[in-house]
Design an enzyme around this catalytic site. Structure first.
Site, PDB file in Angstrom:
ATOM      1  N   HIS A 113      47.168  74.270  31.311  1.00 29.29           N
ATOM      2  CA  HIS A 113      47.868  73.197  31.558  1.00 29.29           C
ATOM      3  C   HIS A 113      47.755  72.488  32.855  1.00 29.29           C
ATOM      4  O   HIS A 113      47.617  73.296  34.009  1.00 29.29           O
ATOM      5  CB  HIS A 113      49.525  73.432  31.500  1.00 29.29           C
ATOM      6  CG  HIS A 113      50.336  72.423  31.845  1.00 29.29           C
ATOM      7  ND1 HIS A 113      50.437  71.010  30.863  1.00 29.29           N
ATOM      8  CD2 HIS A 113      51.405  72.161  32.772  1.00 29.29           C
ATOM      9  CE1 HIS A 113      51.320  70.281  31.436  1.00 29.29           C
ATOM     10  NE2 HIS A 113      51.977  70.846  32.213  1.00 29.29           N
ATOM     11  N   ASP A 130      54.963  66.839  36.312  1.00 29.52           N
ATOM     12  CA  ASP A 130      54.730  67.634  35.214  1.00 29.52           C
ATOM     13  C   ASP A 130      54.893  66.989  33.750  1.00 29.52           C
ATOM     14  O   ASP A 130      56.193  66.591  33.528  1.00 29.52           O
ATOM     15  CB  ASP A 130      55.176  69.068  35.191  1.00 29.52           C
ATOM     16  CG  ASP A 130      54.802  70.049  34.487  1.00 29.52           C
ATOM     17  OD1 ASP A 130      54.143  69.661  33.210  1.00 29.52           O
ATOM     18  OD2 ASP A 130      54.880  71.282  34.781  1.00 29.52           O
ATOM     19  N   CYS A 172      47.820  66.905  28.956  1.00 32.23           N
ATOM     20  CA  CYS A 172      48.211  66.882  30.092  1.00 32.23           C
ATOM     21  C   CYS A 172      47.136  66.536  31.210  1.00 32.23           C
ATOM     22  O   CYS A 172      47.671  65.858  32.263  1.00 32.23           O
ATOM     23  CB  CYS A 172      48.428  68.395  30.750  1.00 32.23           C
ATOM     24  SG  CYS A 172      47.028  69.557  30.199  1.00 32.23           S
TER      25      CYS A 172
END
Length: 246
Positions: A113, A130, A172
């Site tokens: 991630h 995030d 991501c």
């Protein structure tokens, strides 16, 4: 590998140091099309921003730290010992750091991630974006803490809860790249010095599929420009074997 050498590796030694650049492998391109972005993908995007956007703002003092440098900052046992490997932050106002959740010191390309840490040195605040909730909360806090030691100043950590959220498990890195560009251009470079800038991303909509296509288009354009310059070189059709003297 120095920038000039990476350019030469892909396009030939005939290119000048200011020629278009490309430092991606076939696997990197495949990942950019369909999968989780690699360190090279994000490093390329940062390099593109540095060479295509930042030169128009000569007074900007902003650092886009590469994933490898963020990894080094995160994994080094002694933060003070890596100071010479990092950029000089003495006059820097803001630092962008791609944060990875890898905890394996032996693998810089590990993890699953990406998130983005934007540090305002002048305000002493670390903003964390995030796209998967708080998945990288621990890593980002650790990164901010370690950078604080390098800078020699305290940093207040702020989790941006209104960050746009990805809809799958592979976007991501794309979110990191697009958020980085938006924050760099819209919030920092074009900000009015007399106004307080909001770092919220609550109304930002990210088209990850469109972003991947845009990044691939930029890469293809640079590749074609490199090929054009190479074909225009007087050495393009010469033999790689040096002439023999009888």
């Amino acid at each position: 590998m120095p920038f000039r050498q990476r350019v030469a590796r892909h396009f030939g030694d005939s290119l000048s140091p200011t020629a278009p650049y490309l430092s991606l492998t076939g696997d990197d391109i495949k990942s950019l099309r369909y999968d989780w972005l690699t360190d090279n993908n994000i490093a390329f995007w940062e390099e593109w921003l540095e060479r295509e956007i930042l030169p128009h703002y000569s007074r900007a003092r902003i650092v886009l730290l590469r994933p490898s440098m963020t990894f080094l900052l995160m994994q080094a046992s002694d933060v003070k010992s890596i100071g010479s490997a990092l950029p000089n932050f003495q006059k820097v106002t803001h630092i962008f750091l791609p944060v990875n959740d890898s905890r394996d010191r032996e693998r810089a390309d590990g993890g699953s991630h990406w998130s983005l840490l934007l540090v305002s040195v002048i305000d002493r605040v670390a903003f964390h974006y995030d796209s998967l909730g708080g998945a990288n909360f621990y890593e980002a806090q650790k990164c901010a803490d370690r950078l604080s030691k390098v800078l020699g100043i305290p940093l207040r950590f702020h989790q941006m809860d209104d960050c746009p959220q990805q809809e799958n498990s592979s976007d991501c890195g794309v979110y990191v790249c697009i958020l980085m560009r938006h924050l760099l251009i819209k919030r920092l470079l074009n900000a009015n010095a007399n106004e307080k800038v909001s770092m919220s991303m609550g109304n930002k909509v990210i088209d990850s599929h469109g972003a991947r296509k845009e990044m691939l288009k930029i890469i293809e354009s640079l590749r074609k420009e490199g090929e054009r310059r190479r074909s225009a070189s007087p050495f393009a059709n010469s033999s790689r074997t040096p002439p023999r003297i009888e």
